[in-house]
Design an enzyme around this catalytic site. Structure first.
Site, PDB file in Angstrom:
ATOM      1  N   ASN A 259       3.095  -7.001   6.270  1.00 15.70           N
ATOM      2  CA  ASN A 259       4.070  -7.339   5.232  1.00 15.70           C
ATOM      3  C   ASN A 259       5.224  -8.105   5.869  1.00 15.70           C
ATOM      4  O   ASN A 259       6.197  -7.531   6.363  1.00 15.70           O
ATOM      5  CB  ASN A 259       4.555  -6.070   4.538  1.00 15.70           C
ATOM      6  CG  ASN A 259       3.490  -5.445   3.666  1.00 15.70           C
ATOM      7  OD1 ASN A 259       3.216  -5.922   2.566  1.00 15.70           O
ATOM      8  ND2 ASN A 259       2.873  -4.386   4.175  1.00 15.70           N
ATOM      9  N   GLU A 260       5.080  -9.401   5.865  1.00 20.85           N
ATOM     10  CA  GLU A 260       6.038 -10.288   6.506  1.00 20.85           C
ATOM     11  C   GLU A 260       7.346 -10.343   5.715  1.00 20.85           C
ATOM     12  O   GLU A 260       7.422  -9.868   4.572  1.00 20.85           O
ATOM     13  CB  GLU A 260       5.439 -11.691   6.622  1.00 20.85           C
ATOM     14  CG  GLU A 260       4.157 -11.766   7.442  1.00 20.85           C
ATOM     15  CD  GLU A 260       4.392 -11.591   8.943  1.00 20.85           C
ATOM     16  OE1 GLU A 260       5.468 -11.105   9.339  1.00 20.85           O
ATOM     17  OE2 GLU A 260       3.491 -11.942   9.718  1.00 20.85           O
ATOM     18  N   PRO A 261       8.421 -10.904   6.323  1.00 21.00           N
ATOM     19  CA  PRO A 261       9.677 -11.063   5.590  1.00 21.00           C
ATOM     20  C   PRO A 261       9.452 -11.716   4.233  1.00 21.00           C
ATOM     21  O   PRO A 261       8.727 -12.704   4.110  1.00 21.00           O
ATOM     22  CB  PRO A 261      10.496 -11.961   6.520  1.00 21.00           C
ATOM     23  CG  PRO A 261       9.991 -11.630   7.893  1.00 21.00           C
ATOM     24  CD  PRO A 261       8.523 -11.379   7.711  1.00 21.00           C
TER      25      PRO A 261
END
Length: 649
Positions: free
Chosen positions: A167-169
């Site tokens: 879950n990237e920025p």
């Protein structure tokens, strides 16, 4: 159930500052055992109730210690996984399950193949589904979790971007399992596993933040200084989509388990005096006074009572003052760390008032430097190495691993061509020479990204690293017969992921120590190494030292720890600071340059894009500049060391 949660220590949460309960262990191994114990208690508790235990699992180097302990408990304590169902957080996309970097393969190698879990109960996202059906597959993955009763305990790591899972920025709180495009930082961090950033898949399937938060318990693990900054943001910062791990602040049963290095940027470690009374031992006093001087940009001896009071250090001043004595105490300690004679002085060079050190009666000394890779010696302590040789000590360097995976294929082809040309010129076994050249050329042309090199190619790459190590130490004045290439078995997998440290690794290390009987040992204490090799090599040295500690020669032996290319000791930690002149730094740079396969662009650079020589010089300059700003003598560079005091990883 009480057994379903880690026992909380008295400092587990700092009200008003830490927004997620945290538990700090001395070492990652201790933390891993504690987490494994929690998981085992949950599994057994559920089994006793006739219920299934549903675990969410993570991959990467962080949870391997947990999995190792669970496997040990299965083998030695009868821990059964018959009632366990698992769901992994993520998987690269696209990727086949048999590929080296596949998380399916990772889980099999580290856990599933070593315990009695039912194969149908172990779920890892499928990296082979078609692009058209991936959305439907992700919905089914969510349904499988729900059908299993939801996740009881979810293990998490944390990336440098603050991601949990992938879950990237930008990932929202309600996000669910989906296909995601990986951040550039994440792909760069994964580059070593794929033998180059260009080979890292651009996408991955990941559980969403909402999927993760639906678990009944969350345990996030973090080891090493490299995770310290992002951990502080997640724990003490505001909840933000820029740091997905910060959403754990909203979970009623989340905790972060870390080692001391990963906790270093938390207020409780960075400025514990801001939270309440502290035990003012020598180390804490130095840390506070140096912190104050750095914050105010003042030399130590210019700090005033007002400075202490206005910056929240009234308690320190009241208990350890007056101010002039306190400043002078820290100043004299730092001054006392500086020495141009890291292995002691000969009698003719000793001056009245010189501080006596253990082993001062021995000169010259036998010195053994352990280097995890074939270049860590000159990168990390090259200036001190040169100083020790120049001062007449018998210096040995032990290269613990071959470093063969960190060589580009083009270099292997070039060296095989060199061997071929040489052999043909002098008529050396032309048939075998032609076979070798043909094998190397054909193998490397057909090699897929991340494929394990053949035995011949691994050997050539190992020879490249050896010849570079010889060239580097030769220009430092170390005779070739004092170089020891240990080729520790744990490393020789041909892959980034290594085998666990074994008894043969320890035996090799013990035998070398007993052969040389050194008066000084230097080992890499850099636990920020992103690939874990430094941590394993240090464990081997420390375990070996424990094994020989009753030998008669070891009574006169000191063990010093240096830092590598990623981190330097803090000034409050340094016990010996070796100042370097401009000429010594230049000689160190020349030695680093001899490692040509790592020059310009290393195969595994880690998260720092600078070349190794630049990192080393910047670190040495930075330590010297800090000493200068604190009011001590001005040097071109400084290399710092901390003495090992017998504790184990």
């Amino acid at each position: 159930m009480l057994t379903e949660s880690l026992p909380m220590s008295h400092n587990c949460a700092v009200d008003g500052v830490e927004k997620i309960p945290c538990r700090v262990f001395c070492h990652a191994s201790d933390a891993s055992r504690a987490i494994a114990g929690q998981i085992a208690a949950l599994i057994r508790g559920r089994a006793g109730e006739g219920r299934t235990c549903v675990l969410g699992l993570a991959t990467g180097s962080t949870p391997t210690g947990v999995y190792d302990e669970l496997v040990r408990m299965h083998r030695e304590e009868g821990l059964s996984f018959q009632n366990v169902v698992t769901f992994n957080l993520d998987e690269y996309f696209p990727i086949r399950p048999e590929e080296l970097q596949s998380y399916v393969r990772f889980m099999r190698e580290h856990l599933f193949d070593h315990v009695d879990i039912k194969p149908e109960n172990a779920h890892v996202p499928d990296g082979t589904v078609s692009g058209e059906s991936v959305a439907d597959y992700c919905r089914r993955y969510e349904e499988m979790i729900e059908d299993a009763g939801g996740i009881d305990l979810q293990l998490l790591g944390i990336g440098r971007t603050g991601h949990i899972g992938f879950n990237e920025p930008g990932s929202g709180r309600s996000s669910r399992t989906r296909l995601i495009t990986l951040d550039r930082v994440t792909r760069r961090d994964a580059a070593s596993d794929f033998f180059g950033e260009e080979n890292v898949p651009a996408r991955a399937i990941t559980m969403g933040v909402g999927t993760i938060l639906a678990a009944r318990q969350l345990v996030l693990m973090a080891w090493g200084e490299g995770k310290a900054s992002i951990i502080a943001q997640a724990v003490e910062g505001e909840i933000s989509t820029h740091v997905a791990a910060s959403f754990l602040q909203e979970h009623p049963n989340a905790q972060i388990v870390m080692d001391e290095a990963a906790a270093e940027h938390l207020t409780r470690r960075r400025e514990p005096w801001a939270l309440g009374p502290v035990d003012w031992d020598d180390t804490m006093i130095r840390k506070a006074v140096i912190w104050l001087a750095k914050k105010l940009d003042k030399p130590l001896l210019k700090l005033t009572s007002e400075d202490y009071n206005e910056e929240g250090l009234q308690d320190l001043l009241a208990n350890c003052g007056p101010v002039d004595s306190l400043n002078l105490r820290v100043f004299r300690h730092l001054q006392g760390t500086i020495t141009g004679w890291p292995a002691g002085k000969p009698d003719h060079a000793k001056q009245p008032g010189d501080r006596s050190q253990p082993g001062d009666h021995i000169f010259p000394k036998r010195v053994l430097i352990f280097s995890p890779h074939p270049d860590d010696d000159v990168i990390s302590m090259g200036g001190t190495l040169i100083r020790l040789v120049d001062q007449g000590h018998e210096l040995h360097v032990a290269y613990q691993t071959s470093g063969n995976i960190a060589v580009f294929d083009d270099d292997a082809i070039r060296f095989s061509e060199f061997v071929g040309e040489f052999n043909r010129r002098f008529g050396v076994d032309p048939e075998r020479t032609a076979q070798l050249e043909a094998h190397v050329d054909e193998f490397l042309k057909q090699k897929s990204p991340g494929q394990v090199d053949s035995e011949e190619v691994q050997f050539i790459k190992g020879v490249i690293r050896r010849t570079e190590a010889r060239a580097a130490t030769r220009c430092c004045g170390v005779p070739a017969e004092r170089l020891h290439f240990m080729d520790m078995p744990f490393y020789e997998t041909g892959r980034v992921r290594k085998k666990p440290l074994g008894e043969e690794d320890i035996r090799i290390t013990v035998d070398l120590l007993r052969e040389i009987r050194p008066h000084q040992v230097y080992a890499a204490g850099d636990l920020s190494d992103p690939h874990g090799t430094h941590r394993t090599c240090l464990a081997a040295v420390l375990r070996a030292c424990k094994e020989v500690e009753n030998d008669d020669w070891f009574e006169d032996c000191q063990v010093w720890l240096y830092r590598g290319a990623w981190q330097e000791w803090g000034p409050h930690q340094i016990e010996v600071a070796v100042p370097l002149s401009p000429q010594e730094l230049l000689r160190k740079r020349v030695a680093i340059f001899k490692h040509e396969s790592q020059k310009d662009r290393a195969l595994f650079p880690g998260p720092d894009p600078r070349e190794f020589w630049q990192r080393a010089e910047d670190r040495n300059h930075g330590t010297a500049q800090l000493y200068d700003k604190l009011g001590l003598a001005e040097y071109e560079g400084i290399e710092g060391f901390v003495r090992w005091k017998g504790e184990m990883l």
